[in-house]
Scaffold this motif. Structure first.
Motif, PDB file in Angstrom:
ATOM      1  N   LYS A  12       8.818   3.769   4.617  1.00 61.31           N
ATOM      2  CA  LYS A  12       9.455   2.637   5.299  1.00 61.31           C
ATOM      3  C   LYS A  12       9.020   2.558   6.760  1.00 61.31           C
ATOM      4  CE  LYS A  12      13.217   0.408   3.496  1.00 61.31           C
ATOM      5  NZ  LYS A  12      14.607  -0.024   3.442  1.00 61.31           N
ATOM      6  N   GLU A  13       8.914   3.727   7.352  1.00 59.07           N
ATOM      7  CA  GLU A  13       8.505   3.781   8.748  1.00 59.07           C
ATOM      8  C   GLU A  13       7.092   3.227   8.919  1.00 59.07           C
ATOM      9  OE1 GLU A  13       8.222   7.581  11.488  1.00 59.07           O
ATOM     10  OE2 GLU A  13      10.168   7.463  10.466  1.00 59.07           O
ATOM     11  N   ARG A  14       6.208   3.696   8.048  1.00 64.70           N
ATOM     12  CA  ARG A  14       4.817   3.210   8.110  1.00 64.70           C
ATOM     13  C   ARG A  14       4.773   1.699   7.908  1.00 64.70           C
ATOM     14  NH1 ARG A  14       0.492   6.568   6.838  1.00 64.70           N
ATOM     15  NH2 ARG A  14      -0.652   4.714   7.465  1.00 64.70           N
ATOM     16  N   LEU A  15       5.561   1.211   6.946  1.00 65.92           N
ATOM     17  CA  LEU A  15       5.551  -0.212   6.632  1.00 65.92           C
ATOM     18  C   LEU A  15       6.133  -1.054   7.764  1.00 65.92           C
ATOM     19  CD1 LEU A  15       6.547  -0.195   2.861  1.00 65.92           C
ATOM     20  CD2 LEU A  15       4.391  -1.001   3.848  1.00 65.92           C
ATOM     21  N   ALA A  41       7.217   0.774  -4.455  1.00 67.64           N
ATOM     22  CA  ALA A  41       6.542  -0.517  -4.418  1.00 67.64           C
ATOM     23  C   ALA A  41       7.226  -1.443  -3.427  1.00 67.64           C
ATOM     24  CB  ALA A  41       6.533  -1.152  -5.801  1.00 67.64           C
ATOM     25  N   LEU A  42       6.405  -2.225  -2.758  1.00 70.70           N
ATOM     26  CA  LEU A  42       6.920  -3.219  -1.826  1.00 70.70           C
ATOM     27  C   LEU A  42       6.580  -4.596  -2.377  1.00 70.70           C
ATOM     28  CD1 LEU A  42       8.095  -3.684   1.140  1.00 70.70           C
ATOM     29  CD2 LEU A  42       5.698  -4.004   1.776  1.00 70.70           C
ATOM     30  N   PRO A  43       7.583  -5.341  -2.844  1.00 70.14           N
ATOM     31  CA  PRO A  43       7.284  -6.708  -3.289  1.00 70.14           C
ATOM     32  C   PRO A  43       7.027  -7.574  -2.064  1.00 70.14           C
ATOM     33  CG  PRO A  43       9.492  -5.988  -3.993  1.00 70.14           C
ATOM     34  CD  PRO A  43       9.009  -5.038  -2.941  1.00 70.14           C
ATOM     35  N   CYS A  44       5.884  -8.209  -2.010  1.00 67.85           N
ATOM     36  CA  CYS A  44       5.528  -8.948  -0.801  1.00 67.85           C
ATOM     37  C   CYS A  44       5.952 -10.412  -0.846  1.00 67.85           C
ATOM     38  CB  CYS A  44       4.032  -8.833  -0.534  1.00 67.85           C
ATOM     39  SG  CYS A  44       3.561  -7.128  -0.191  1.00 67.85           S
ATOM     40  N   SER A  57      -2.120 -12.020  -0.643  1.00 69.00           N
ATOM     41  CA  SER A  57      -2.943 -11.715   0.524  1.00 69.00           C
ATOM     42  C   SER A  57      -2.218 -10.768   1.470  1.00 69.00           C
ATOM     43  CB  SER A  57      -3.355 -13.014   1.232  1.00 69.00           C
ATOM     44  OG  SER A  57      -2.345 -13.473   2.090  1.00 69.00           O
ATOM     45  N   ILE A  58      -0.865 -10.871   1.508  1.00 70.10           N
ATOM     46  CA  ILE A  58      -0.108  -9.936   2.348  1.00 70.10           C
ATOM     47  C   ILE A  58      -0.260  -8.513   1.801  1.00 70.10           C
ATOM     48  CG2 ILE A  58       2.193  -9.276   3.170  1.00 70.10           C
ATOM     49  CD1 ILE A  58       2.943 -12.308   2.885  1.00 70.10           C
ATOM     50  N   ASP A  78      -1.209  -4.981  -6.167  1.00 68.52           N
ATOM     51  CA  ASP A  78      -1.274  -5.431  -7.548  1.00 68.52           C
ATOM     52  C   ASP A  78      -0.393  -6.674  -7.681  1.00 68.52           C
ATOM     53  OD1 ASP A  78      -1.449  -5.751 -10.250  1.00 68.52           O
ATOM     54  OD2 ASP A  78      -0.371  -3.916 -10.776  1.00 68.52           O
ATOM     55  N   ARG A  79      -1.018  -7.791  -7.774  1.00 64.81           N
ATOM     56  CA  ARG A  79      -0.317  -9.072  -7.970  1.00 64.81           C
ATOM     57  C   ARG A  79       0.880  -9.270  -7.039  1.00 64.81           C
ATOM     58  NH1 ARG A  79       0.854  -7.907 -13.980  1.00 64.81           N
ATOM     59  NH2 ARG A  79       0.678  -5.820 -13.091  1.00 64.81           N
ATOM     60  N   GLY A  80       0.647  -9.100  -5.783  1.00 62.25           N
ATOM     61  CA  GLY A  80       1.732  -9.360  -4.830  1.00 62.25           C
ATOM     62  C   GLY A  80       2.606  -8.164  -4.519  1.00 62.25           C
ATOM     63  N   TYR A  81       2.318  -7.063  -5.149  1.00 63.50           N
ATOM     64  CA  TYR A  81       3.056  -5.833  -4.854  1.00 63.50           C
ATOM     65  C   TYR A  81       2.144  -4.870  -4.123  1.00 63.50           C
ATOM     66  CZ  TYR A  81       6.721  -7.159  -8.137  1.00 63.50           C
ATOM     67  OH  TYR A  81       7.743  -7.796  -8.773  1.00 63.50           O
ATOM     68  N   LEU A  82       2.724  -4.139  -3.183  1.00 64.05           N
ATOM     69  CA  LEU A  82       1.998  -3.056  -2.536  1.00 64.05           C
ATOM     70  C   LEU A  82       2.553  -1.773  -3.139  1.00 64.05           C
ATOM     71  CD1 LEU A  82      -0.033  -2.290  -0.261  1.00 64.05           C
ATOM     72  CD2 LEU A  82       1.973  -1.934   1.190  1.00 64.05           C
ATOM     73  N   ASN A  83       1.707  -1.066  -3.853  1.00 66.66           N
ATOM     74  CA  ASN A  83       2.168   0.125  -4.572  1.00 66.66           C
ATOM     75  C   ASN A  83       1.774   1.419  -3.871  1.00 66.66           C
ATOM     76  OD1 ASN A  83       3.389  -1.327  -6.611  1.00 66.66           O
ATOM     77  ND2 ASN A  83       1.549  -1.365  -7.889  1.00 66.66           N
TER      78      ASN A  83
END
Length: 570
Positions: A12-15, A41-44, A57-58, A78-83
């Motif tokens: 979370k800190e990095r993100l 995973a971070l749903p963008c 793209s995010i 992966d399809r809008g997720y950052l894993n």
RNA sequence: GGGCGGGUGGCCUAGUCUGGAUAUGGCAGCAGCCUCCUAAGCUGCAGGUCGGGGGUUCGAAUCCCUCCCCGCUCGCCA
């Protein structure tokens, strides 16, 4: 902080900083997807509108910016997720070491402020506990254990209903009836033995006006606070309670304290509640009886009138419960009640009255739906009932047969002990695994299920770990754990890492059914590991033994917080 | 009738609060796996309108509205 929290916090800190450089400030949701997919995973999608860019793209952008480090080993979109994949060697080392050091305290939270007073069971002492009501002590006791595991200081209490016509009737029956006047009980236990007197007295009261009058007089003396009658009733209630306590003990439920309802008549506190309520603007007198108008407390229709005295001025159940709650407020910072769903209106009236009296606090209630039988609602009168004692006996008997089949070489005492652990565990597990609000239909074949999603399944996984550990005798507990890279090993590590969080959430959300769900999943993963990965005499024997022992403690602690024994062999 | 709670494959159930990628498991059914740490186990197959219908949303089992079904409740009982 547990290992998983450290990893999550780090990501979370990095993100946060990377998102800031993209122009996003604020909170965001980080998910825990299916483990096959990713660790975090971070749903963008959540940023798309604010940043006016496509989620894809995010995610792509973030994947390029967030570099791998000591905690993160892989980042991809992966399809809008950052894993994310985390450093499993590090996570595994932290988790397994933690479990091996803390053993039965693995997963236990730091001490928390505030004393919790948890009232549960509180069944009327007029007969044995049946499985319809058994949900109460099992939910209550498990929640108490879970909250203690979370770090809370918890006292459990049974509110003994020793006031009212029912217990007076029972007392009268015990006094005036002979053993040969009542139906023979199937058990010698007090609760089973005494219920016959209650039933016989009830019949007599209905048929004989003289008896009815006697009981009415006795009830009046009681209501008026006659210490002699109150003491007499309490003696019979205590007799009944003895049997009830025995039943509770058999399913591993022990309460810290028993509070008697009559106490609040004797010490005048119920009367005091009446006097205070009378002085409030919500109070109205009708035909000699007082009631509160609860309209502005969200109680509508015919329920708005809450009577707190009879026309003769005596108190009612909820009035005395009010006195009890006010007394409980003095002893604890937080009140919790486990109640049947039929108590909902009563509790609403109680909390409203407490507000009227100026209390800011209110008890937190968990309402459970009743357990019925396939033939309909349980009813002692109609003989449509299954007693907890019978269920437990049957479960232990069934377990005993299984143990004899599987482990004929064991001595009798051991077999009986294991059968008890399994039978009682199965009963507890089957009640606890379902959300309290769900209505439940009791079926013998389900209650006595020893396979699949059941206590014995979890216990068996624990016994398997113990068996391996027993055979290993001694091993290097300082072994290098970074060699645990097999998919089965990683899955197991990941499961162990969840445990502290599961305990915390089950306690915070008061959702104790998370415990059996987790226990089953962990046991299942252990079983898969067991079938696929050799431990003894294998290449990574010591590292795997560490993993097995960590799993053993985690299974053990899961079982124990559910009030279920963790036998070392079965 | 009012209030509250439930409705997820034949049966039971997770997820619902805090919306995200193929809806979680179990039982029952079918097909396999014990010369190897306990087969109360493991693997595979089959099985789904997340009660119905609208809506909000890039996205709904999850949020909103509405209807249906089930339970509880509506005592100067406890």
């Amino acid at each position: 902080m547990d290992a998983l929290e450290i990893f999550e916090g780090h990501i979370k800190e990095r993100l946060t900083s990377e998102l800031a450089s993209l122009g996003f400030e604020g909170d965001f949701g980080l998910e825990r997807p299916d483990h096959e997919m990713a660790d975090f995973a971070l749903p963008c999608f959540q940023f798309a509108k604010r940043l006016r860019r496509s989620p894809q793209s995010i995610a792509e952008d973030l994947a390029a910016r967030v570099s791998v480090d000591g905690h993160i080993t892989k980042v991809w979109n992966d399809r809008g997720y950052l894993n994310f994949r985390v450093n499993e060697g590090l996570l595994g080392t932290m988790v397994v070491r933690d479990a091996l050091e803390r053993r039965e305290d693995f997963g236990r939270g730091e001490p928390l402020d505030g004393r919790v007073l948890l009232e549960h069971t509180s069944v009327n002492p007029t007969g044995p506990i049946h499985v319809g009501r058994a949900r109460n002590p099992l939910i209550g006791d498990t929640l108490a254990r879970c909250l203690r595991m979370c770090g809370h200081e918890v006292t459990t209490e049974y509110y003994v209903n020793d006031v009212g016509k029912q217990v007076v009737l029972l007392t009268w029956g015990l006094e005036h009836l002979d053993e040969k006047d009542v139906a023979q009980a199937d058990r010698e236990k007090n609760d089973h033995r005494l219920v016959g007197y209650y039933q016989a007295a009830n019949r007599l009261m209905e048929s004989s006006p003289g008896v009815e009058k006697e009981i009415a007089q006795m009830t009046q003396r009681f209501e008026a606070g006659d210490p002699e009658v109150i003491a007499q009733v309490r003696r019979t209630v205590d007799l009944m309670l003895e049997g009830i306590k025995e039943s509770l003990g058999a399913v591993n439920v022990f309460l810290d304290r028993y509070a008697y309802e009559s106490q609040f008549i004797l010490d005048g506190s119920a009367k005091e509640v009446v006097e205070r309520l009378k002085r409030t603007p919500y109070c109205t007198l009708e035909d000699g009886a007082y009631f509160l108008n609860l309209e502005e407390f969200g109680v509508h229709g015919r329920d708005t009138r809450f009577f707190f005295t009879r026309k003769d001025g005596t108190t009612l159940y909820t009035t005395r419960d009010l006195a009890y709650h006010i007394e409980k407020f003095r002893r604890a910072d937080r009140l919790m009640n486990i109640l049947g769903e039929d108590q909902k209106l009563g509790q609403k009236q109680l909390t409203s009255a407490l507000r009227i009296l100026g209390f800011e606090r209110a008890p937190e209630c968990i309402f459970y739906s009743f357990v019925s039988l396939p033939e309909g609602r349980m009813s002692t009168r109609q003989g449509r009932v299954v007693y907890l004692d019978d269920l437990v006996d049957e479960a232990m008997e069934r377990a005993y047969k299984e143990v004899c089949d599987r482990r004929p070489e064991l001595d009798e005492g051991k077999k009986r002990g294991i059968a008890r652990d399994i039978g009682v565990g199965a009963v507890r597990y089957n009640i606890i695994r379902v959300q309290a609000e769900k209505q439940l239909v009791f079926k013998w074949e389900e209650a006595l299920n020893f396979e699949g999603n059941s206590a014995p399944f979890v216990q068996y996984a624990h016994a398997r770990c113990c068996s391996i550990l027993r055979k290993a005798t001694d091993y290097n507990k300082g072994a290098d754990l970074s060699v645990l890279t097999d998919p089965y090993e990683r899955k197991l590590v990941w499961m162990l890492a969840q445990f502290p969080e599961v305990v915390r959430q089950a306690g915070e959300k008061r959702r104790i059914n998370m415990l059996p769900t987790y226990g089953h999943e962990l046991a299942s993963v252990l079983n898969q590991f067991y079938g696929a990965v050799p431990v003894l005499r294998s290449e990574h024997q010591d590292a795997r033994l560490c993993l097995v022992e960590a799993t053993r403690w985690t299974l053990h602690n899961t079982l124990v917080t559910m009030g279920i024994a963790a036998p070392e062999e079965m």
